[in-house]
Motif scaffolding. Structure first.
Motif, mmCIF file in Angstrom:
data_model
loop_
_atom_site.group_PDB
_atom_site.id
_atom_site.type_symbol
_atom_site.label_atom_id
_atom_site.label_comp_id
_atom_site.label_asym_id
_atom_site.label_seq_id
_atom_site.Cartn_x
_atom_site.Cartn_y
_atom_site.Cartn_z
ATOM 1 N N PRO A 52 71.807 -32.923 -65.151
ATOM 2 C CA PRO A 52 70.868 -33.327 -66.192
ATOM 3 C C PRO A 52 71.326 -32.760 -67.539
ATOM 4 C CG PRO A 52 69.960 -31.519 -64.888
ATOM 5 C CD PRO A 52 71.303 -31.839 -64.303
ATOM 6 N N ILE A 53 71.566 -33.656 -68.527
ATOM 7 C CA ILE A 53 72.025 -33.179 -69.847
ATOM 8 C C ILE A 53 70.790 -32.780 -70.625
ATOM 9 C CG2 ILE A 53 73.513 -33.673 -71.809
ATOM 10 C CD1 ILE A 53 75.171 -35.003 -69.968
ATOM 11 N N ALA A 54 70.261 -31.651 -70.261
ATOM 12 C CA ALA A 54 69.029 -31.174 -70.872
ATOM 13 C C ALA A 54 69.060 -29.666 -70.816
ATOM 14 C CB ALA A 54 67.824 -31.696 -70.094
ATOM 15 N N GLY A 55 68.391 -29.037 -71.752
ATOM 16 C CA GLY A 55 68.370 -27.580 -71.763
ATOM 17 C C GLY A 55 67.900 -27.089 -73.105
ATOM 18 N N ARG A 73 66.338 -37.906 -71.233
ATOM 19 C CA ARG A 73 67.664 -37.286 -71.188
ATOM 20 C C ARG A 73 68.502 -38.002 -70.133
ATOM 21 N NH1 ARG A 73 68.868 -34.855 -75.429
ATOM 22 N NH2 ARG A 73 66.889 -34.564 -76.451
#
Lengths: 298, 298
Positions: free
Chosen positions: B121-124, B141
């Motif tokens: 997951p390109i999230a943070g 995302r």
């Protein structure tokens, strides 16, 4: 506060100043001078100024405060145009991001009885032009003054108070110190942002859409900075080339050290560095220079 | 959707997943396993999970979906603990940022009838730990799946649908392509951010307060990224060292070119590059990967 203020160059910063001066009622009259008649027309349409023309010499006449808000490379030309039309006792300032070169250039050219006090408001966005400005741009931002030898004490006080009235916090700084500190806090970060975006787009065309698609992982944040005004930044780097060049060398040496640590799988070293850099963020938040609201992307 | 989900590692991502699964009612039971009993206690207190313990082997039992959300360097250890307790037909995934090394490591170790489908997951955010998570982290995302050879088609569909239900857009990608693209969009930007902050603080102590004070000029934006989880990033760079190393080399070569242009006062070249990088920002905004809301500091 003033009878007439003249802003030379109504870009993001110049037009924000015009709006702020009007909003806080700091001058009876505000005029501007822009090379482009489209801009002169635009600022009149937007009712930011009382008069605007490409005839800079005419516009500066009788002004108590003149603010140069054009790219650094145009200062020589601007000064040439205005130097014989400056009212005795006027305050001349600018909003440029590099000071050492221009401070003496202007100092040499202007009459004795003009107070030349360079300003650097540390404020801006990645947008450009007169429509991008807004009156609150300077609120809670630092503005650094680097008074020249041709600056009267009382005029420094007046200019300080002017910046404070539009919301800024004001510092006085030595010109060399200014250019050195700003190369670290602003110029190198911008150069690195330009470089990372430039490097990332130099790949095979069929992969470029993936780069855009997944840019939220970090690259996105750099593209914001790398979208800043190209002409302004070209001039900043060239004007501050000695500091910039030295700092790039340090930056590259440190990056090579990181690269070696990665290649040698030296996790301990990487961890040490990353823990150190994490701390500085807390200090910046503590100093009120950012909020701790999280951003996204990894 | 599931009867039992087990999350191994409730940091920012793991705890956000637990919250999202609960919010969207995607499992009858949610459990987690954390090395630290302080974290196990915390996640129970926060009512994110039904059970939590450092006994990973026990926690994974009977789970239909197991999500590894620990740093990459711990995968070997995690797999060793769980491989004999995996339910037949279970889906095993992770949330790591590098895929090539771990995909085969896990593939070799787990039983045949487990579907191993890595997720990214390109999230943070730059925050860490179970209290930093929130259920909406994955909304809008991208999440990239890189299915292993041990991934059943129907399970890939289930996992896809799981990520979509918590708000993500899902892509399937080849593992090598993933590691290459992400090195450009995420790993190098983070490394450069760490490096610029590290370089900026390596100056005389009496000047450090000025660096913090004027950080809004650009440096500030890098400190946000350089405050990300040090352990996580240490592992990412080492796991993706071939791509990272190559891309740093390109980055340095380009930076040296910029440095030469500055030293030679080659304004035309600088301008060309800065105009090019400005364009990419527009494409990113067009692709919905950022908003055009301006940021501050110059």
């Amino acid at each position: 506060m003033f009878k007439k203020v003249c802003i030379i160059g109504c870009g993001l910063i110049g037009s924000s100043l015009a709006r702020a001066i009007k909003k806080y009622n700091l001058s009876e009259k505000i005029v501007s001078s822009n090379r482009s008649d489209i801009v002169n027309k635009k600022v009149l349409e937007l009712k930011m100024v009382n008069d605007s023309s490409s005839d800079t010499q005419k516009m500066v006449q009788d002004s108590d405060l003149i603010i140069i808000a054009t790219p650094l490379s145009s200062y020589e030309n601007v000064i040439l145009k205005i130097k014989n039309s400056l009212k005795s006792g006027t305050i001349l300032t600018d909003v440029g991001s590099v000071k050492e070169g221009v401070i003496s250039l202007v100092e040499k050219a202007i009459p004795k009885d003009v107070s030349w006090i360079p300003s650097h408001p540390i404020a801006g966005t990645e947008e450009s032009g007169p429509e991008a400005g807004f009156s609150e741009l300077f609120k809670n931002r630092w503005c650094i003054l680097t008074p020249s030898k041709k600056a009267k004490e009382k005029d420094i006080d007046t200019l300080k108070s002017f910046w404070k009235k539009i919301g800024s916090k004001v510092d006085i700084m030595d010109v060399k110190q200014h250019d050195y500190i700003l190369s670290i806090t602003s110029h190198i970060p911008h150069l690195v942002a330009y470089n990372i975006v430039n490097t990332s787009i130099n790949i095979q065309e069929e992969k470029q859409s993936d780069i855009i698609k997944y840019s939220a992982g970090g690259l996105r944040d750099f593209t914001r900075i790398a979208a800043s005004n190209p002409i302004m930044w070209r001039d900043i780097f060239i004007q501050n080339k000695t500091n910039t060049s030295k700092e790039i060398e340090k930056f590259i040496a440190n990056l090579e050290e990181l690269k070696n640590a990665i290649e040698n799988e030296d996790g301990k070293k990487l961890e040490e560095i990353f823990i150190k850099t994490k701390k500085i963020r807390k200090e910046i938040i503590k100093a009120g220079q950012d909020v701790s609201k999280p951003d996204f992307g990894r």
